[in-house]
Design a protein around this motif. Sequence first.
Motif, PDB file in Angstrom:
ATOM      1  N   LEU A   1       0.833  -1.204   0.000  1.00 34.98           N
ATOM      2  CA  LEU A   1       0.000   0.000   0.000  1.00 34.98           C
ATOM      3  C   LEU A   1       0.868   1.255   0.000  1.00 34.98           C
ATOM      4  N   ASP A   2       1.922   1.261   0.805  1.00 34.96           N
ATOM      5  CA  ASP A   2       2.827   2.416   0.836  1.00 34.96           C
ATOM      6  C   ASP A   2       3.461   2.637  -0.529  1.00 34.96           C
ATOM      7  N   HIS A   3       3.886   1.564  -1.171  1.00 35.28           N
ATOM      8  CA  HIS A   3       4.485   1.690  -2.501  1.00 35.28           C
ATOM      9  C   HIS A   3       3.467   2.238  -3.503  1.00 35.28           C
ATOM     10  N   THR A   4       2.266   1.711  -3.474  1.00 38.80           N
ATOM     11  CA  THR A   4       1.224   2.149  -4.405  1.00 38.80           C
ATOM     12  C   THR A   4       0.849   3.595  -4.147  1.00 38.80           C
ATOM     13  N   ARG A   5       0.798   3.958  -2.868  1.00 39.56           N
ATOM     14  CA  ARG A   5       0.503   5.342  -2.513  1.00 39.56           C
ATOM     15  C   ARG A   5       1.585   6.277  -3.066  1.00 39.56           C
TER      16      ARG A   5
ATOM     17  N   PRO B   1      12.522  -2.187  -1.345  1.00 41.17           N
ATOM     18  CA  PRO B   1      13.150  -2.983  -0.287  1.00 41.17           C
ATOM     19  C   PRO B   1      12.186  -3.379   0.835  1.00 41.17           C
ATOM     20  N   LYS B   2      11.271  -2.491   1.200  1.00 40.51           N
ATOM     21  CA  LYS B   2      10.311  -2.817   2.266  1.00 40.51           C
ATOM     22  C   LYS B   2       9.372  -3.935   1.825  1.00 40.51           C
ATOM     23  N   VAL B   3       8.973  -3.919   0.569  1.00 42.02           N
ATOM     24  CA  VAL B   3       8.121  -4.983   0.039  1.00 42.02           C
ATOM     25  C   VAL B   3       8.877  -6.303   0.069  1.00 42.02           C
ATOM     26  N   ARG B   4      10.122  -6.303  -0.401  1.00 43.87           N
ATOM     27  CA  ARG B   4      10.923  -7.533  -0.398  1.00 43.87           C
ATOM     28  C   ARG B   4      11.125  -8.070   1.009  1.00 43.87           C
ATOM     29  N   GLU B   5      11.409  -7.177   1.952  1.00 48.29           N
ATOM     30  CA  GLU B   5      11.641  -7.586   3.335  1.00 48.29           C
ATOM     31  C   GLU B   5      10.389  -8.208   3.945  1.00 48.29           C
ATOM     32  N   THR B   6       9.254  -7.570   3.750  1.00 48.88           N
ATOM     33  CA  THR B   6       8.019  -8.095   4.347  1.00 48.88           C
ATOM     34  C   THR B   6       7.552  -9.364   3.636  1.00 48.88           C
ATOM     35  N   GLU B   7       7.824  -9.452   2.345  1.00 49.26           N
ATOM     36  CA  GLU B   7       7.497 -10.693   1.635  1.00 49.26           C
ATOM     37  C   GLU B   7       8.349 -11.848   2.153  1.00 49.26           C
ATOM     38  N   ALA B   8       9.630 -11.589   2.354  1.00 49.73           N
ATOM     39  CA  ALA B   8      10.520 -12.636   2.866  1.00 49.73           C
ATOM     40  C   ALA B   8      10.011 -13.156   4.206  1.00 49.73           C
TER      41      ALA B   8
END
Length: 135
Positions: A27-31, A117-124
């Motif tokens: 959501l942050d990325h899309t925002r 990076p935040k998306v990758r971290e939370t996905e991991a």
Amino acid sequence: MTAPSSPARTKLTQLASALRHFHSALLDHTRSDYEFREGRIEGPFALYNLVMNHPSFQWLRPLSGLMATLDEVLDTKDVLTERHLQDVRSALGLLVLGTDTRFAEFRTGYERAAADPKVRETEARWREILDGLDA
């Protein structure tokens, strides 16, 4: 009365928390992407309206729905079992793997966000929990 504890409930609770962080990162990325193109979003109510109604945020809805269903499962007073774990694993598989065309829009949106990076971290983190569901 609280819901009965079980190893499955504990694992699903951890997964639900990790998925919330993943969703928040998406959501942050899309925002940020939306604000780059359209200008600043003025407050949480404007963001909520966009999330609910604007096509730029529509791709997130399948994940939102899965999370809502998982929360409903966790709210039940029933004992959760390995079957519940398998169901969640299957649902996430349908969402993130390229085999189900119903979720192609989600996967396209995710691919745009995957460099964050935040998306990758939370996905991991949620994948680590998901991989541990069988343990």
